[in-house]
Design an enzyme around this catalytic site. Structure first.
Site, PDB file in Angstrom:
ATOM      1  N   GLU A   1      10.368  16.921  14.173  1.00  0.00           N
ATOM      2  CA  GLU A   1      10.768  16.634  12.790  1.00  0.00           C
ATOM      3  C   GLU A   1       9.896  17.523  11.957  1.00  0.00           C
ATOM      4  O   GLU A   1       8.446  17.684  12.257  1.00  0.00           O
ATOM      5  CB  GLU A   1      10.390  15.387  12.302  1.00  0.00           C
TER       6      GLU A   1
ATOM      7  N   LYS B   1       0.907  -1.189   0.153  1.00  0.00           N
ATOM      8  CA  LYS B   1       0.045   0.088   0.059  1.00  0.00           C
ATOM      9  C   LYS B   1       0.863   1.235   0.134  1.00  0.00           C
ATOM     10  O   LYS B   1       1.499   1.663   1.062  1.00  0.00           O
ATOM     11  CB  LYS B   1      -0.964   0.057   1.395  1.00  0.00           C
TER      12      LYS B   1
ATOM     13  N   GLU C   1      10.576   2.239   9.766  1.00  0.00           N
ATOM     14  CA  GLU C   1      11.379   3.252   9.447  1.00  0.00           C
ATOM     15  C   GLU C   1      10.632   4.548   9.842  1.00  0.00           C
ATOM     16  O   GLU C   1       9.521   4.748   8.857  1.00  0.00           O
ATOM     17  CB  GLU C   1      12.004   2.947   7.974  1.00  0.00           C
TER      18      GLU C   1
ATOM     19  N   CYS D   1      13.744  11.912   5.710  1.00  0.00           N
ATOM     20  CA  CYS D   1      13.970  11.466   6.986  1.00  0.00           C
ATOM     21  C   CYS D   1      15.254  11.792   7.826  1.00  0.00           C
ATOM     22  O   CYS D   1      15.433  11.745   8.711  1.00  0.00           O
ATOM     23  CB  CYS D   1      13.500  10.039   7.186  1.00  0.00           C
TER      24      CYS D   1
HETATM   25  P1  NAD Z   1       2.477   8.969   7.251  1.00  0.00           P
HETATM   26  O1  NAD Z   1       2.845   7.912   8.502  1.00  0.00           O
HETATM   27  O2  NAD Z   1       1.304   9.767   7.461  1.00  0.00           O
HETATM   28  O3  NAD Z   1       1.899   7.952   6.270  1.00  0.00           O
HETATM   29  C1  NAD Z   1       2.889   6.718   5.687  1.00  0.00           C
HETATM   30  C2  NAD Z   1       2.175   5.712   5.072  1.00  0.00           C
HETATM   31  O4  NAD Z   1       1.249   5.297   6.272  1.00  0.00           O
HETATM   32  C3  NAD Z   1       0.939   6.274   4.055  1.00  0.00           C
HETATM   33  O5  NAD Z   1       0.888   5.273   2.997  1.00  0.00           O
HETATM   34  C4  NAD Z   1      -0.268   6.167   4.820  1.00  0.00           C
HETATM   35  O6  NAD Z   1      -1.555   6.076   3.830  1.00  0.00           O
HETATM   36  C5  NAD Z   1      -0.264   5.141   5.948  1.00  0.00           C
HETATM   37  N1  NAD Z   1      -0.977   5.141   6.817  1.00  0.00           N
HETATM   38  C6  NAD Z   1      -1.691   5.969   7.432  1.00  0.00           C
HETATM   39  N2  NAD Z   1      -2.339   5.867   8.387  1.00  0.00           N
HETATM   40  C7  NAD Z   1      -2.460   4.284   8.764  1.00  0.00           C
HETATM   41  C8  NAD Z   1      -2.873   3.431   9.525  1.00  0.00           C
HETATM   42  N3  NAD Z   1      -3.723   3.755  10.246  1.00  0.00           N
HETATM   43  N4  NAD Z   1      -2.573   2.035   9.221  1.00  0.00           N
HETATM   44  C9  NAD Z   1      -1.645   1.738   8.222  1.00  0.00           C
HETATM   45  N5  NAD Z   1      -1.126   2.780   7.350  1.00  0.00           N
HETATM   46  C10 NAD Z   1      -1.406   3.937   7.583  1.00  0.00           C
HETATM   47  O7  NAD Z   1       3.664   9.449   6.912  1.00  0.00           O
HETATM   48  P2  NAD Z   1       3.897  10.391   5.598  1.00  0.00           P
HETATM   49  O8  NAD Z   1       3.585  11.635   5.951  1.00  0.00           O
HETATM   50  O9  NAD Z   1       3.682   9.836   4.559  1.00  0.00           O
HETATM   51  O10 NAD Z   1       5.582  10.274   5.642  1.00  0.00           O
HETATM   52  C11 NAD Z   1       6.297  11.329   6.311  1.00  0.00           C
HETATM   53  C12 NAD Z   1       6.979  10.546   7.683  1.00  0.00           C
HETATM   54  O11 NAD Z   1       7.680   9.451   7.143  1.00  0.00           O
HETATM   55  C13 NAD Z   1       7.942  11.367   8.238  1.00  0.00           C
HETATM   56  O12 NAD Z   1       7.851  11.387   9.670  1.00  0.00           O
HETATM   57  C14 NAD Z   1       9.256  10.697   7.746  1.00  0.00           C
HETATM   58  O13 NAD Z   1      10.581  11.075   8.659  1.00  0.00           O
HETATM   59  C15 NAD Z   1       8.969   9.272   7.821  1.00  0.00           C
HETATM   60  N6  NAD Z   1       9.990   8.808   6.812  1.00  0.00           N
HETATM   61  C16 NAD Z   1      10.835   8.008   7.211  1.00  0.00           C
HETATM   62  C17 NAD Z   1      11.618   7.335   6.598  1.00  0.00           C
HETATM   63  C18 NAD Z   1      12.655   6.199   7.044  1.00  0.00           C
HETATM   64  O14 NAD Z   1      13.383   5.479   6.406  1.00  0.00           O
HETATM   65  N7  NAD Z   1      12.885   6.452   8.533  1.00  0.00           N
HETATM   66  C19 NAD Z   1      11.628   7.560   5.227  1.00  0.00           C
HETATM   67  C20 NAD Z   1      10.863   8.399   4.675  1.00  0.00           C
HETATM   68  C21 NAD Z   1       9.964   9.017   5.394  1.00  0.00           C
END
Ligand code: NAD
Length: 476
Positions: free
Chosen positions: A379, A170, A245, A279
């Site tokens: 962040e 997803k 992550e 990130c």
């Molecule tokens: P997010 O957590 O809002 O969304 C990430 C994914 O999770 C999306 O596909 C979203 O639809 C899904 N999601 C949302 N609610 C969910 C639920 N209840 N159950 C399962 N899936 C769900 O994050 P974002 O805004 O898309 O990305 C930004 C964040 O990601 C930042 O905090 C960033 O640091 C982190 N990030 C981390 C890394 C890493 O490798 N550590 C890499 C990239 C981004």
């Protein structure tokens, strides 16, 4: 306008049970660029069932078959280069040259690297009369964020395919089209039916049922801490393995013997790249008091030279942030920095001149920041950096590690003995020395609240493996 409103399940493009769609916005134009399926639990159930059906067969494929599959995928990925670059430029707002040199390239690297890394894993090990086997864990749920549409998906997919685990992906509903192209790539490359399933939709309707599904054995998630926690809670119900992550607030420790101009340029690039939506962004630059004034002057010059603009035009360093929501979040952090008493060296709230349309943000740098300020602790995920000063290296290390995160850290310096000492003292999954670069064969992941587990290369494959001991296997 793209109309990718089908799910890819069991090797077929099928209608979503929901009959609903979601709009995807181009952040540079604020216009709808396409539609995807708004999947639901029934779609997830179908996808998990398809993956479950092929698990044993895929698990039992030979390493040679899986290596060849990864190479075919990489070749086909190369064939779709222009499409991938195009779509990421539009859905993410990534400057077109970066869509190629960073986004496209990172995705490709993971498939090629996984194919090589298979050789460095000991899938079978004899211990006297006994055998230890590593084998595919089973149906894996992959949930990815929007900031690196091909990198985040490919690194998980490459690891799972190399291990022999079928998946349900997803991707982020904000940048879903790169994953749709990946599905087409896998179809062409001959990924067996059921091994790869794509369910588009939002977190609540698709991500939630996926992480709650009893037939999913492992959840691999990249994204924010709150979502990671929800996935872990869901997974705890049936003790699924979880790999997370999450976020970061990475320090960049500048030593006093650096070339100040070079270091300032590097430091600015660390929080501006991908419009700050990284990130591992180096968002806390720690500078010795002895060179503070010169460093700040050099950093001002460096950030003034950052070009923000239409991602379709060549020569941009940054495009817009991904969404209106992200724009508002970044604005509120910039305002918070001002309110908490930091000095605005460059940037600030509002849009850059001439870029009123699109979610463009002014690259922003604060000085006189203390590590307890919100902008130094949380962040931001936008092109906003902070400069914090330190007296001696002990204090630098203390400030650097004074964070809930531990994803990445950076050290700049000429005295390599001191540089190495600092690198070892920093609590982070990756500590990069003098812009050495991150390589796909090295493990990637975080300490503390930056996550659990490691991805990329052989470490990434291991995440999708179970370990089985067979005592007496060799006994006659
Ligand atoms: P997010 O957590 O809002 O969304 C990430 C994914 O999770 C999306 O596909 C979203 O639809 C899904 N999601 C949302 N609610 C969910 C639920 N209840 N159950 C399962 N899936 C769900 O994050 P974002 O805004 O898309 O990305 C930004 C964040 O990601 C930042 O905090 C960033 O640091 C982190 N990030 C981390 C890394 C890493 O490798 N550590 C890499 C990239 C981004």
């Amino acid at each position: 306008m793209r109309q990718d409103i089908k799910q890819y399940i069991n090797g077929e493009w099928v209608e979503s049970h929901s009959g609903q769609t979601l709009d995807v916005i181009n952040p540079a134009t604020e216009e709808v660029m396409g539609k995807i399926a708004a999947g639901n639990k029934q779609d997830v159930d179908d996808a998990v069932a398809a993956a479950k059906k092929v698990y044993v067969k895929f698990r039992n494929t030979s390493l040679e078959e899986r290596k060849a599959l990864l190479e075919r995928i990489a070749d086909e990925y190369e064939n779709r280069k222009e499409d991938l670059i195009d779509v990421m430029t539009d859905e993410l707002g990534s400057p077109i040259e970066k869509s190629e040199s960073v986004h496209y390239q990172m995705g490709l690297n993971h498939f090629r690297e996984a194919s090589k890394a298979i050789d460095s894993i000991q899938f079978e090990e004899r211990r006297g009369d006994d055998l230890v086997i590593k084998e595919a864990i089973g149906v894996s749920g992959l949930v990815t964020p929007w900031n690196f549409p091909t990198n985040q998906t490919s690194l998980k997919l490459a690891g799972a395919f190399a291990a022999g685990s079928p998946v349900v992906l997803k991707p982020s509903e904000e940048t879903p089209f790169a994953a749709i192209i990946l599905a087409e790539i896998f179809e062409k490359a001959g990924v067996p039916k059921g091994v790869f399933n794509l369910v588009n939709g939002d977190g609540q309707s698709v991500g939630d049922p996926l992480s709650s599904h009893p037939d999913v054995r492992m959840m691999s998630f990249t994204g924010s801490g709150p979502t990671g926690r929800k996935i872990m809670e869901n997974s705890a119900k049936d003790f699924k393995k979880v790999s997370l992550e999450l976020g970061g607030k990475s320090p960049l420790v500048v030593l006093d013997d650096v070339d100040i101009e070079e270091a300032a340029k590097g430091a600015v690039a660390k929080f501006v790249q991908n419009t700050g939506q990284v990130c591992t962004a180096g968002t806390r630059t720690l500078v010795p008091e002895s060179i503070k004034d010169e460093f700040i002057a050099a950093a001002k010059k460096a950030i003034e030279n950052v070009k923000v603009g239409n991602p379709r035009e060549a020569g941009q360093d940054a495009g817009p942030v991904v969404s209106k929501k992200q724009f508002d979040t970044v604005q509120s952090y910039i305002q918070k920095g001002i309110d908490e008493g930091a000095t605005l060296l460059h940037g600030g709230v509002g849009k850059p001149d001439g870029l009123e349309k699109g979610y463009f943000v002014k690259p922003t740098l604060f000085t006189d920041v203390t590590n307890d300020m919100t902008i130094a602790q949380e962040e931001i995920f936008g092109p906003v950096g902070t400069i914090i000063t330190y007296k001696d290296l002990d204090e630098a290390i203390e400030i650097a590690n004074d964070t809930i995160y531990g994803l990445a850290a950076y050290v700049y310096g000429k005295d390599l003995e001191r540089v190495r000492e600092v690198a070892k003292a920093l609590e982070a999954g990756t500590v990069e020395i003098n812009d050495a670069g991150r390589k796909p064969n090295l493990p990637f992941g975080g300490y503390k609240q930056s996550g659990i587990g490691r991805e990329w290369g052989d470490y990434g494959i291991e995440e999708f493996l179970e370990i089985k001991a067979i005592p007496g296997y060799f006994k006659e």
